[in-house]
Scaffold this active site. Structure first.
Site, mmCIF file in Angstrom:
data_model
loop_
_atom_site.group_PDB
_atom_site.id
_atom_site.type_symbol
_atom_site.label_atom_id
_atom_site.label_comp_id
_atom_site.label_asym_id
_atom_site.label_seq_id
_atom_site.Cartn_x
_atom_site.Cartn_y
_atom_site.Cartn_z
ATOM 1 N N CYS B 133 0.935 -1.311 -0.055
ATOM 2 C CA CYS B 133 0.102 0.213 -0.391
ATOM 3 C C CYS B 133 0.906 1.817 0.335
ATOM 4 O O CYS B 133 1.740 1.433 1.091
ATOM 5 C CB CYS B 133 -0.403 0.432 1.013
ATOM 6 S SG CYS B 133 -2.139 1.200 1.257
ATOM 7 N N GLY B 220 -7.334 0.865 -11.888
ATOM 8 C CA GLY B 220 -7.899 0.820 -13.592
ATOM 9 C C GLY B 220 -7.950 1.045 -14.416
ATOM 10 O O GLY B 220 -6.158 0.423 -14.657
HETATM 11 C C1 LIG Z 1 -9.889 2.365 -3.222
HETATM 12 C C2 LIG Z 1 -9.283 2.067 -2.836
HETATM 13 C C3 LIG Z 1 -8.651 1.401 -1.516
HETATM 14 C C4 LIG Z 1 -7.278 0.027 -1.386
HETATM 15 N N1 LIG Z 1 -7.398 -0.547 -0.594
HETATM 16 C C5 LIG Z 1 -6.759 -1.335 -0.743
HETATM 17 C C6 LIG Z 1 -5.864 -2.542 0.102
HETATM 18 O O1 LIG Z 1 -7.137 -1.672 1.361
HETATM 19 N N2 LIG Z 1 -5.591 -2.954 0.907
HETATM 20 C C7 LIG Z 1 -4.701 -3.667 -1.028
HETATM 21 O O2 LIG Z 1 -4.336 -4.536 -0.192
HETATM 22 N N3 LIG Z 1 -5.164 -3.651 -1.962
HETATM 23 C C8 LIG Z 1 -5.993 -2.381 -1.685
HETATM 24 N N4 LIG Z 1 -5.783 -1.441 -3.043
HETATM 25 C C9 LIG Z 1 -5.436 -1.520 -3.818
HETATM 26 C C10 LIG Z 1 -7.129 -2.945 -5.160
HETATM 27 O O3 LIG Z 1 -6.962 -3.965 -4.080
HETATM 28 C C11 LIG Z 1 -5.862 -3.274 -6.266
HETATM 29 O O4 LIG Z 1 -5.040 -4.027 -5.780
HETATM 30 C C12 LIG Z 1 -5.318 -1.909 -7.498
HETATM 31 O O5 LIG Z 1 -6.807 -1.152 -7.020
HETATM 32 C C13 LIG Z 1 -5.905 -2.845 -8.652
HETATM 33 O O6 LIG Z 1 -6.877 -3.074 -9.248
HETATM 34 P P1 LIG Z 1 -7.966 -2.241 -9.919
HETATM 35 O O7 LIG Z 1 -7.128 -1.590 -11.011
HETATM 36 O O8 LIG Z 1 -8.997 -3.586 -10.297
HETATM 37 O O9 LIG Z 1 -8.427 -1.305 -8.622
HETATM 38 C C14 LIG Z 1 -6.780 -0.398 -3.123
HETATM 39 C C15 LIG Z 1 -7.314 0.027 -4.009
HETATM 40 C C16 LIG Z 1 -8.623 0.961 -4.478
HETATM 41 C C17 LIG Z 1 -8.712 2.062 -5.753
#
Ligand SMILES: Cc1cc2nc3c(=O)[nH]c(=O)nc-3n(C[C@H](O)[C@H](O)[C@H](O)COP(=O)(O)O)c2cc1C
Ligand SMILES: Cc1cc2nc3c(=O)[nH]c(=O)nc-3n(C[C@H](O)[C@H](O)[C@H](O)COP(=O)(O)OP(=O)(O)OC[C@H]3O[C@@H](n4cnc5c(N)ncnc54)[C@H](O)[C@@H]3O)c2cc1C
Ligand SMILES: Cc1cc2nc3c(=O)[nH]c(=O)nc-3n(C[C@H](O)[C@H](O)[C@H](O)COP(=O)(O)OP(=O)(O)OC[C@H]3O[C@@H](n4cnc5c(N)ncnc54)[C@H](O)[C@@H]3O)c2cc1C
Ligand SMILES: Cc1cc2nc3c(=O)[nH]c(=O)nc-3n(C[C@H](O)[C@H](O)[C@H](O)COP(=O)(O)O)c2cc1C
Ligand code: FES
Ligand code: FES
Lengths: 262, 307, 307, 262
Positions: B133, B220
């Protein structure tokens, strides 16, 4: 709460930068209450996230939902380019909306709207006028200039009086809503205030209301990704409760005390 | 949906479909019940938990960017104890036998171990260790960019739990294969990637960073090509299964990750836009398999033809 | 356009505006003459040159991705000698006094030095050393992810030219500040970033990588938040000027890079979409300065307010 | 070569997946020649790059340009959703187009179009018919099935005869264009052939043409980012010249010998 793809019925120009959009989304229109909002997405557009807009009004008979929006950036620019019959995805109704329970005392409500924050107050005004025709709400309308007087057309039928303030003095009282508030409170016996507008405007108004012991609700805005309480983009800590609220899920309307220092 | 075709055992976690809701984008799952059938979700991955409750970062936390978004939530969460006492029981009541994976991070190796031990309870089907993170010091990204530190965290977690351990890697590294191998050797049962890429937006009106925390994590569709590439590189470097995510918005997107070598996928930011996405992506994968006469989703895994 | 407000001396290269056409996206400049006034371009950065002519990669070279694109051109170019003999004279004839920067890469440190020496001629106002092309071995990315190798290339170039030396860094690294400092110490006059991020798209019909070279370089608006963040980090790490690029499509985008610490910017993939982009971005910066009563673009550089 | 923002005049359905779009872009319409192409972009859409389409025809009097396109992916899906009066950005005319110098011999030309490759051949047919009304071109139309016969309406006036082949035999000769070619060459005295269609189709046809010593031009396609010769996404090595050609800039039309083995 659902996602409904609706046809655009109207997408009209109200002023240089404000538009009204009527969308045929019968299921959401049937459920939406004043103060709730929707998140919309043009699936053929260039933005990623949905965009939140307050429900300005609904017509449950015809299944229509009214949004009034300011062209502020890319997403709203793209919305403004859409034509009737084109489709748009609507998610809602979201949030809890205004609480009207205190209004069971039969006393009069003052609604205050600033800028596009007036939008959700239209539906609130109609609801209050229908529930208590004997004491329709008074409306304090804070706008920039006379070219935003179009709001009056929407509010006329549901209000006892509309007091207008304009920043530039081109209509009504020159100044901000706060400048007109004391006189309104003197003239009417107001027991409830509901406000939607810029934070800075709401803060002043809400403080005065709280100082006078008037029940006051404010409708908040913050950048939202999900609108349903999962992204935690829109949280804040309630002043009285100490709880972490989600504006989208627990609001967008909150008691003034939870938001502003008394 | 043909569950026989989709059922996936991911590192010992039994899932009805290979499609999970990604951490931080799917709440605790139950928030989505109006939009999809929770028993058609492969697995719910919880919002990131930390040893103590966290209020998250101040200021603006969300910014849209071309094809994606930045966030700097800062791991707002009720803390591990409140999660175990109040949230987990409610989740288990409402989601039936859908797999539930607890995502967590901490500020020290010891606290990672402590978290793992606390989460080694009924109702949790696996843990996802967040060492990536970018938004808070306790988010573990210091561990996520150094193979030795990543291995130390993995070992601490491994020692303290009997659950399947998924380690979630950061894409903000020069060589993802090195990180993947380090956590594999340290005892991870699986790896997940990608977490968000560090990004920044400056407000040209105020000359200030738009986000309260200066930088945020990019996710995204915009990041999908990077994610697919990293999943492919990581899957070729390790023998443990890979959970692929980053920009998945459709069944076709998910199939790309599977072909690249992911054994399962997760949908992240797209949940915000289409709250039925986790179910729809699984349906679309199913339709894809059907159209090609394939009998099980595993027939796609790692099948990208190179050369 | 108020050139007094925009004129920029970038590491000794005199430019009428701070907006350049990025390498590989602006040809040799003259291809754009129907769409913009070449004498209103800050600088033309040439397509990447190599010691020998290159045909580039086989197969599909372009893929659109959400908010951007992947390319694996593979440095197709006529080679340094043919450039010097045939192209440079034509360019100089047509572009007037607009600055011309030659971008190049090579497979060995010695060849980098040789290229620099050959390009130390009239008509070339500066060189941009590409150590970050992910698409070919001779693109230098092996040099671009290792600070020692990057320094060695920089030194070799430095020794062989009197022109301003810009070193173009790869974003595919864990810590951009380390790379920036390494090339600064080795004698670079400026750094440019970012080059493309390595990405991959898999064709779900054929199960093959869509691109002929398996992976490609991601660019366009999708990468902008990553680029702004890296420019900010790099600018804070070095004293030499930074050329910022990655996803710039508007004057506002450019202003973000300037505020983050870039002394000049380049427009890349956006040139393909709006072939007048380099001129329009400069005009928009000018209008931005005008609206704020600023008298020179340098008043923006590095002025992001943190905290 | 210029970029012109034009209003959409028509956006009509020709078959399940083929659409015709008429755009008012007088400057580009005034310049475009047969075989050239344009790159279009919906500025309110969700795609990044422009999309290339052959100029199907122009009406210089009314300033209109015709595109005929297949809904193939995201970009064309978004194009299909646009309504008349909405704006679209058009860059062009691009490439060199067909060469008609050999036709000064007054001999007849055979035009062959396959799939949406028929589009640019409409304008080519009109040009040939206008230049030599005594020997209008013959057209070999290779389509999938009878629901694509709409092409005939565009070609009718400018052709001596249209020979149709369909893959499924629902109209004309069942089979591919190549199956009909020998008979056409027997019936007419053809000195020139111009082809636009899938590579695999063009290859067979061009080989036969070359074998018979008929002057033959083929129009190529490749994924394009810039359309003006700078990105080098679309290059190939000419078989005869050994030169590296840019399809967008040096083509898209090339002598068959440069492209296919004889
Ligand atoms: C608003 C938000 C909060 C997130 N919080 C966490 C989290 O608490 N722990 C974690 O491992 N990843 C967190 N992520 C990352 C997502 O799990 C994921 O790895 C990342 O967004 C890429 O996937 P996506 O492009 O489909 O969103 C978060 C992502 C977003 C957008
Ligand atoms: C609950 C709620 C109700 C709203 N109701 C209305 C309404 O009835 N009428 C109206 O005109 N506006 C309303 N807004 C504000 C409206 O959502 C924004 O103006 C709009 O999202 C701007 O989008 P854009 O793409 O044009 O701007 P951009 O700046 O391009 O948007 C980029 C991102 O920032 C977000 N954003 C930008 N401005 C705001 C803002 N002021 N508030 C929240 N998010 C923002 C967008 O949603 C998007 O995610 C409301 C906002 C919220 C949170
Ligand atoms: C010179 C030229 C002329 C063309 N003329 C026509 C025409 O008159 N009518 C017509 O229907 N089509 C024509 N095409 C093909 C047309 O450009 C593609 O079908 C279209 O770009 C697909 O876009 P999309 O977004 O729907 O598909 P997507 O697959 O979503 O597109 C993704 C990317 O791939 C590119 N791409 C996808 N398919 C093709 C393709 N077959 N050829 C080239 N690029 C492709 C797109 O341009 C885009 O950059 C022509 C192509 C070229 C190069
Ligand atoms: C088609 C294409 C070709 C490129 N060729 C080169 C090159 O030859 N040398 C180089 O240093 N960078 C090259 N680049 C990288 C760009 O100069 C730029 O760093 C990158 O695209 C990011 O900027 P953008 O997002 O504005 O495109 C190329 C980029 C593209 C899209
Ligand atoms: S907008 Fe996501 S929690 Fe409120
Ligand atoms: S499309 Fe860019 S060179 Fe041809």
């Amino acid at each position: 709460m659902l996602v409904e793809v609706g046809a655009i019925v109207e997408n009209d120009i109200l002023s240089d930068d404000v538009r009204s959009m009527v969308i045929y989304v019968p299921e959401i229109a049937a459920q939406a209450e004043p103060g709730q909002f929707v998140m919309v997405k043009n699936e053929n557009g260039g933005t990623f996230l949905r965009r939140p807009f307050g429900v300005a009004d609904v017509d449950r008979n015809s299944g229509r939902l009214l949004l009034i929006y300011r062209v502020a950036g890319k997403g709203t620019r793209e919305l403004a380019a859409l034509e009737p019959t084109m489709e748009i995805s609507v998610e809602g109704p979201l949030g809890g909306g205004f609480r009207f329970d205190a209004e069971s005392d039969g006393k009069r409500t003052l609604l205050i709207g600033g800028g596009v924050g007036v939008a959700p107050m239209i539906y609130a005004a109609r609801r209050l006028a229908e529930e208590n025709p004997a004491a329709k709400p008074v409306f304090l309308l804070g706008i920039r200039s006379e070219n935003e007087l179009f709001w009056q057309d929407y509010l006329q039928d549901f209000t006892e009086e509309i007091i207008v303030t304009t920043n530039d003095g081109t209509a009504g009282i020159k100044g901000f809503a706060i400048d007109a508030l004391p006189a309104v409170l003197d003239k009417y016996d107001i027991a409830h205030i509901k406000i939607c507008g810029p934070t800075i405007m709401m803060e002043g108004l809400a403080k005065l209301a709280m100082a006078r012991g008037i029940e006051c609700q404010v409708s908040l805005e913050k950048r939202m990704a999900c609108g349903i309480g999962v992204c935690l983009g829109c949280t804040f800590e309630g002043r009285v409760s100490g709880r972490r609220w989600k504006i989208c899920h627990d609001g967008p309307v909150f008691p003034a005390e939870e938001v502003f220092e008394q | 949906m043909n569950f026989a075709r989709l059922a996936t055992d991911f590192a010992g976690i039994k899932m009805k479909t290979p499609v999970m809701g990604a951490s931080g984008t799917f709440g605790f799952g139950i928030e989505y019940k109006d939009f999809l059938a929770l028993d058609r979700v492969g697995a719910i991955i919880s919002k990131g938990l930390t040893p103590l409750p966290r209020a998250g970062n101040e200021g603006v936390r969300i910014a849209e960017t071309p094809g994606g978004m930045l966030n700097c939530i800062g791991l707002e969460n009720p803390g591990i104890d409140s999660f175990l006492a109040e949230i987990l029981p409610r989740v288990r009541e409402q989601v039936g036998d859908t797999a539930f994976i607890a995502n967590f991070s901490a500020g020290t190796v010891e606290d990672y171990g402590m978290m793992a031990a606390k989460l080694d309870v009924d109702g949790v089907d696996g843990v996802e260790v967040n060492i990536s993170c970018p938004n808070v010091r306790e988010g573990g990204i210091v561990f996520g960019t150094d193979p030795k530190a990543a291995a130390a965290v993995t070992e601490a977690v491994r020692k303290n739990t009997g659950k399947p351990v998924i380690v979630k890697l950061s894409p903000n590294v020069t060589d993802i294969a090195v990180m993947a191998k380090a956590v594999e050797e340290a005892g991870a049962d699986a790896i997940a990637l990608i977490n968000t890429l560090t990004g920044m937006v400056i407000d040209t009106k105020s000359w200030r960073p738009l986000l309260g925390n200066v930088t945020g994590g990019l996710s995204g569709p915009a990041v999908k090509p990077i994610a697919v590439r990293m999943v492919w590189q990581a899957a070729n470097a390790v023998r443990i299964p890979v959970l692929g995510l980053g920009g998945i918005a459709s069944g076709e997107d998910a199939v790309e990750f599977l072909l690249a070598g992911a054994s399962a996928v997760a949908v992240g930011a797209e949940n915000f836009v289409h709250p039925d996405a986790v179910e729809r992506v699984a349906e679309d994968i199913d339709a894809y398999l059907e159209a090609r006469g394939l009998t099980h989703v595993s027939q796609l895994v790692g099948k990208v033809k190179i050369g």
